[in-house]
Design a protein around this motif. Structure first.
Motif, PDB file in Angstrom:
ATOM      1  N   ASP A  55       0.826  -1.204   0.000  1.00  0.00           N
ATOM      2  CA  ASP A  55       0.000   0.000   0.000  1.00  0.00           C
ATOM      3  C   ASP A  55       0.863   1.259   0.000  1.00  0.00           C
ATOM      4  OD1 ASP A  55      -2.385  -1.484   0.093  1.00  0.00           O
ATOM      5  OD2 ASP A  55      -2.416  -1.471   2.282  1.00  0.00           O
ATOM      6  N   GLU A  56       1.887   1.277   0.864  1.00  0.00           N
ATOM      7  CA  GLU A  56       2.773   2.441   0.972  1.00  0.00           C
ATOM      8  C   GLU A  56       4.219   1.958   1.049  1.00  0.00           C
ATOM      9  OE1 GLU A  56       1.713   4.941   4.283  1.00  0.00           O
ATOM     10  OE2 GLU A  56      -0.426   4.827   3.793  1.00  0.00           O
ATOM     11  N   ILE A  57       5.085   2.701   0.362  1.00  0.00           N
ATOM     12  CA  ILE A  57       6.513   2.383   0.374  1.00  0.00           C
ATOM     13  C   ILE A  57       7.289   3.680   0.592  1.00  0.00           C
ATOM     14  CG2 ILE A  57       8.464   1.483  -0.947  1.00  0.00           C
ATOM     15  CD1 ILE A  57       6.429  -0.179  -2.571  1.00  0.00           C
ATOM     16  N   ASP A  58       8.090   3.705   1.652  1.00  0.00           N
ATOM     17  CA  ASP A  58       9.003   4.812   1.921  1.00  0.00           C
ATOM     18  C   ASP A  58      10.362   4.179   2.202  1.00  0.00           C
ATOM     19  OD1 ASP A  58      10.559   6.895   2.873  1.00  0.00           O
ATOM     20  OD2 ASP A  58       8.973   7.743   4.122  1.00  0.00           O
ATOM     21  N   MET A  59      11.145   3.972   1.154  1.00  0.00           N
ATOM     22  CA  MET A  59      12.421   3.275   1.289  1.00  0.00           C
ATOM     23  C   MET A  59      13.411   4.077   2.129  1.00  0.00           C
ATOM     24  SD  MET A  59      11.882   0.384  -0.002  1.00  0.00           S
ATOM     25  CE  MET A  59      13.492  -0.358  -0.090  1.00  0.00           C
ATOM     26  N   ALA A  60      13.390   5.406   2.020  1.00  0.00           N
ATOM     27  CA  ALA A  60      14.336   6.221   2.784  1.00  0.00           C
ATOM     28  C   ALA A  60      14.127   6.043   4.288  1.00  0.00           C
ATOM     29  CB  ALA A  60      14.201   7.694   2.393  1.00  0.00           C
ATOM     30  N   ALA A  61      12.866   5.893   4.699  1.00  0.00           N
ATOM     31  CA  ALA A  61      12.550   5.727   6.118  1.00  0.00           C
ATOM     32  C   ALA A  61      12.448   4.250   6.513  1.00  0.00           C
ATOM     33  CB  ALA A  61      11.238   6.434   6.446  1.00  0.00           C
ATOM     34  N   ASP A  62      12.662   3.346   5.539  1.00  0.00           N
ATOM     35  CA  ASP A  62      12.514   1.905   5.776  1.00  0.00           C
ATOM     36  C   ASP A  62      11.152   1.619   6.408  1.00  0.00           C
ATOM     37  OD1 ASP A  62      13.117  -0.808   5.750  1.00  0.00           O
ATOM     38  OD2 ASP A  62      14.260  -0.730   7.621  1.00  0.00           O
ATOM     39  N   ASP A  82      10.419   3.146 -19.736  1.00  0.00           N
ATOM     40  CA  ASP A  82      10.853   3.196 -21.141  1.00  0.00           C
ATOM     41  C   ASP A  82       9.675   3.078 -22.105  1.00  0.00           C
ATOM     42  OD1 ASP A  82      13.450   3.427 -20.227  1.00  0.00           O
ATOM     43  OD2 ASP A  82      14.004   1.345 -20.687  1.00  0.00           O
ATOM     44  N   GLN A  83       8.594   2.398 -21.668  1.00  0.00           N
ATOM     45  CA  GLN A  83       7.389   2.242 -22.493  1.00  0.00           C
ATOM     46  C   GLN A  83       6.445   3.444 -22.363  1.00  0.00           C
ATOM     47  OE1 GLN A  83       7.031  -0.540 -24.538  1.00  0.00           O
ATOM     48  NE2 GLN A  83       9.094  -0.948 -23.805  1.00  0.00           N
ATOM     49  N   GLY A  84       6.766   4.378 -21.462  1.00  0.00           N
ATOM     50  CA  GLY A  84       5.919   5.544 -21.248  1.00  0.00           C
ATOM     51  C   GLY A  84       4.657   5.233 -20.457  1.00  0.00           C
ATOM     52  N   LEU A  85       4.690   4.190 -19.652  1.00  0.00           N
ATOM     53  CA  LEU A  85       3.524   3.781 -18.865  1.00  0.00           C
ATOM     54  C   LEU A  85       3.473   4.545 -17.541  1.00  0.00           C
ATOM     55  CD1 LEU A  85       3.846  -0.055 -19.486  1.00  0.00           C
ATOM     56  CD2 LEU A  85       2.275   1.537 -20.622  1.00  0.00           C
ATOM     57  N   THR A  86       2.272   4.734 -17.014  1.00  0.00           N
ATOM     58  CA  THR A  86       2.071   5.440 -15.759  1.00  0.00           C
ATOM     59  C   THR A  86       1.416   4.498 -14.751  1.00  0.00           C
ATOM     60  OG1 THR A  86       1.747   7.508 -16.971  1.00  0.00           O
ATOM     61  CG2 THR A  86       1.012   7.468 -14.676  1.00  0.00           C
ATOM     62  N   TRP A  87       2.000   4.401 -13.575  1.00  0.00           N
ATOM     63  CA  TRP A  87       1.494   3.518 -12.524  1.00  0.00           C
ATOM     64  C   TRP A  87       0.285   4.111 -11.822  1.00  0.00           C
ATOM     65  CZ3 TRP A  87       3.409  -0.937 -13.338  1.00  0.00           C
ATOM     66  CH2 TRP A  87       4.736  -1.101 -13.717  1.00  0.00           C
ATOM     67  N   ASP A  88      -0.514   3.243 -11.238  1.00  0.00           N
ATOM     68  CA  ASP A  88      -1.589   3.643 -10.335  1.00  0.00           C
ATOM     69  C   ASP A  88      -0.933   3.909  -8.975  1.00  0.00           C
ATOM     70  OD1 ASP A  88      -3.899   4.014  -8.889  1.00  0.00           O
ATOM     71  OD2 ASP A  88      -4.528   1.915  -8.953  1.00  0.00           O
ATOM     72  N   MET A  89      -0.230   5.034  -8.907  1.00  0.00           N
ATOM     73  CA  MET A  89       0.578   5.360  -7.737  1.00  0.00           C
ATOM     74  C   MET A  89       0.719   6.866  -7.642  1.00  0.00           C
ATOM     75  SD  MET A  89       3.939   6.303  -6.657  1.00  0.00           S
ATOM     76  CE  MET A  89       5.030   5.962  -8.023  1.00  0.00           C
ATOM     77  N   THR A  90       0.651   7.374  -6.413  1.00  0.00           N
ATOM     78  CA  THR A  90       0.954   8.779  -6.170  1.00  0.00           C
ATOM     79  C   THR A  90       2.072   8.842  -5.137  1.00  0.00           C
ATOM     80  OG1 THR A  90      -0.753   8.916  -4.456  1.00  0.00           O
ATOM     81  CG2 THR A  90      -1.394   9.581  -6.677  1.00  0.00           C
ATOM     82  N   GLU A  91       2.835   9.898  -5.188  1.00  0.00           N
ATOM     83  CA  GLU A  91       3.920  10.078  -4.225  1.00  0.00           C
ATOM     84  C   GLU A  91       3.670  11.338  -3.422  1.00  0.00           C
ATOM     85  OE1 GLU A  91       8.761  10.482  -4.098  1.00  0.00           O
ATOM     86  OE2 GLU A  91       7.828   9.546  -5.833  1.00  0.00           O
ATOM     87  N   LYS A  92       3.826  11.216  -2.109  1.00  0.00           N
ATOM     88  CA  LYS A  92       3.659  12.376  -1.233  1.00  0.00           C
ATOM     89  C   LYS A  92       4.683  12.280  -0.114  1.00  0.00           C
ATOM     90  CE  LYS A  92       0.472  14.955   1.600  1.00  0.00           C
ATOM     91  NZ  LYS A  92      -0.773  14.976   2.323  1.00  0.00           N
TER      92      LYS A  92
END
Length: 162
Positions: A54-61, A116-126
């Motif tokens: 659901d949520e990924i924040d790699m910098a904060a692990d 590379d294919q120009g695809l857009t994920w069902d994802m937002t970043e905040k």
């Protein structure tokens, strides 16, 4: 090689936890419990168990991850086991044979391919956190039948933006 597939809405039951990269057992170890809970109710998995990010924040692990089991028909949840659906739509999918530790590289390759294919994920970043509409790792191998993780088969399915 990744491919784009169309998937229908899929009911499931699962549990959700906020974890770090080293704490996947806190959710993954619940899959057997969920399957047992379903069996007590006369229900059985309709596919491979999965992790849904659901949520990924790699910098904060910090990750918010679900462990889920797909169903043929919806059921009601109970306690911290909840019922939901995986959304219908177009997904980028790739299969992997090997240890789950290799999925980081497989994921990186898939993300690059989609870019590379120009695809857009069902994802937002905040604020450095990725919020995914549906990002899945499906575990097709039963660990009781194949304990060697190097022989596991895993599918990645990441939903594309409509």
């Amino acid at each position: 090689m990744p491919e784009i597939i169309e998937l229908p809405e899929r009911p499931y039951v699962g549990v959700r936890r906020t974890i770090t990269m080293t704490q996947f057992g806190l959710v993954g170890d619940r899959i057997g419990e969920i399957i047992g809970w379903l069996a007590e109710r006369g229900q059985y998995p309709a596919g491979a168990p999965f992790f849904r990010y659901d949520e990924i924040d790699m910098a904060a692990d910090r990750l918010v991850v679900q462990a889920g089991v797909p169903l043929a028909t919806p059921v009601e949840g109970e306690g911290d086991i909840f019922a939901d659906v995986l959304p219908a739509g177009r997904y980028v999918a790739v299969s992997h044979h090997g240890h789950p530790d290799q999925l980081i590289g497989v994921t990186d390759s898939m993300l690059k391919w989609a870019k590379d294919q120009g695809l857009t994920w069902d994802m937002t970043e905040k604020d450095g956190t990725e919020h995914w509409g549906c990002r899945l790792e499906l575990y097709n191998t039963n660990p009781a039948e194949e304990p060697d993780m190097n022989n596991w088969d895993t599918d990645l399915q990441f939903r594309l933006k409509d």
